[in-house]
Enzyme design. Structure first.
Site, PDB file in Angstrom:
ATOM      1  N   ASP A  58      16.322  20.166  10.488  1.00  0.00           N
ATOM      2  CA  ASP A  58      17.564  19.475  10.795  1.00  0.00           C
ATOM      3  C   ASP A  58      17.973  18.654   9.578  1.00  0.00           C
ATOM      4  O   ASP A  58      17.348  18.739   8.508  1.00  0.00           O
ATOM      5  CB  ASP A  58      17.428  18.600  12.046  1.00  0.00           C
ATOM      6  CG  ASP A  58      16.585  17.349  11.811  1.00  0.00           C
ATOM      7  OD1 ASP A  58      15.851  17.281  10.792  1.00  0.00           O
ATOM      8  OD2 ASP A  58      16.652  16.420  12.638  1.00  0.00           O
ATOM      9  N   TYR A 101      18.622  26.324  14.948  1.00  0.00           N
ATOM     10  CA  TYR A 101      17.885  25.067  15.061  1.00  0.00           C
ATOM     11  C   TYR A 101      17.429  24.828  16.504  1.00  0.00           C
ATOM     12  O   TYR A 101      16.256  24.533  16.755  1.00  0.00           O
ATOM     13  CB  TYR A 101      18.720  23.873  14.590  1.00  0.00           C
ATOM     14  CG  TYR A 101      18.084  22.579  15.056  1.00  0.00           C
ATOM     15  CD1 TYR A 101      16.957  22.074  14.411  1.00  0.00           C
ATOM     16  CD2 TYR A 101      18.537  21.929  16.202  1.00  0.00           C
ATOM     17  CE1 TYR A 101      16.319  20.935  14.878  1.00  0.00           C
ATOM     18  CE2 TYR A 101      17.903  20.794  16.675  1.00  0.00           C
ATOM     19  CZ  TYR A 101      16.790  20.303  16.003  1.00  0.00           C
ATOM     20  OH  TYR A 101      16.146  19.193  16.486  1.00  0.00           O
ATOM     21  N   GLU A 138      18.283  18.591  23.302  1.00  0.00           N
ATOM     22  CA  GLU A 138      18.709  19.141  22.015  1.00  0.00           C
ATOM     23  C   GLU A 138      20.213  19.363  21.978  1.00  0.00           C
ATOM     24  O   GLU A 138      20.864  19.131  20.957  1.00  0.00           O
ATOM     25  CB  GLU A 138      17.957  20.439  21.715  1.00  0.00           C
ATOM     26  CG  GLU A 138      16.477  20.238  21.410  1.00  0.00           C
ATOM     27  CD  GLU A 138      16.226  19.429  20.144  1.00  0.00           C
ATOM     28  OE1 GLU A 138      17.153  19.261  19.322  1.00  0.00           O
ATOM     29  OE2 GLU A 138      15.093  18.940  19.980  1.00  0.00           O
TER      30      GLU A 138
END
Length: 287
Positions: free
Chosen positions: A135, A117, A34
């Protein structure tokens, strides 16, 4: 059949084979991926991710080396401050959580460099917890399929999360698959410039398509300045010199990377301020 059912079915049939989707992929691997995927295409991330996890398979492994090694291993992924944040994150996980990536969103948010996020993505994709994840790709699918707009407006965490929560299935496995499916749909079908509407599983219910695919006329996000000739490029050139050397890089060597002295010094000052470079009596090194 609901929008969620349709997307989940489509996802199971069409999802790409990506490392972080494979059985047995660790929460630490998910967290690293990520960080790397922020503003970096998947194709560039995969080889670097494999190298990274081979070298540092746990947070404790990364925490045991100087942060400069993380910056060196980041290579050409761009936005190298992410490497420093990831190193700081590994140290915090090792010290606060006995080397285990936490699954609670609030605990994840308390770690260095982790925003809303990333915290939700790790909680959902690594641990299967039920949270909406939003996202850019998901925002675009919702804007078109639900709101009938060609593009999403400026991000709003509160508004975007509510919109995704409204669509989210109740069960944890279905919710995780729906988050991933919406993301995948926006990444490979409902793309920004040339959406492949005929291949979209939501084509029969997409509000934007049913309205004739009108052009977007709302507010737009700020366009990023070009890279060539920018301070970002100069920072990258200086950082490349530091990565390539295990001894201090002299001011004379720094001077050779870019002809404009004012811009070069500004870029170097920025690297020093960001902690990506350290000045020593003999020159400059990674932290």
């Amino acid at each position: 059949m609901t929008i969620a059912d349709t997307v989940v079915d489509w996802y199971h049939e069409n999802k790409r084979d990506l490392p972080w989707r494979r059985h047995g992929f660790t929460p630490w691997g998910t967290l690293v991926s990520e960080f790397m995927l922020q503003q970096t295409p998947v194709a560039r991330v995969i080889p670097r991710l494999d190298e990274w996890l081979t070298r540092w398979p746990t947070p404790a492994d990364l925490a045991a080396v100087p942060p400069g090694e993380a910056v060196r291993a980041w290579k050409s992924l761009g936005y190298p401050r992410r490497a420093l944040w990831l190193h700081a994150c590994a140290v915090a996980i090792t010290e606060r959580h006995d080397g285990v990536v936490p699954e609670d969103v609030d605990a994840l948010l308390a770690l260095p460099g982790i925003g809303d996020y990333t915290a939700r993505a790790v909680a959902v994709f690594a641990y299967g917890n039920r949270h909406p994840v939003v996202d850019t790709n998901i925002r675009r699918v919702i804007a078109r399929a639900i709101d009938g707009q060609g593009e999403p407006g400026p991000p709003s965490a509160k508004r975007d999360l509510v919109a995704m929560e409204t669509l989210l299935p109740a069960g944890r496995p279905a919710a995780a698959a729906f988050n991933a499916g919406m993301m995948e749909l926006g990444a490979i079908v409902c793309v920004a410039r040339t959406p492949r509407c005929d291949e979209c599983p939501l084509r029969e219910v997409c509000a934007w398509r049913l309205a004739g695919s009108p052009p977007y006329d709302g507010p737009r996000k700020t366009v990023q300045k070009k890279y060539e000739g920018s301070d970002r490029q100069v920072r990258g050139l200086i950082l490349a010199e530091l990565r390539a050397s295990h001894i201090p890089v002299t001011p004379g060597e720094i001077a050779g990377v870019w002809p404009d002295a004012v811009q070069r010094e500004r870029a170097l000052a920025g690297l020093l301020a960001d902690g990506l470079a350290v000045e020593t009596p003999d020159g400059y090194v990674l932290p």
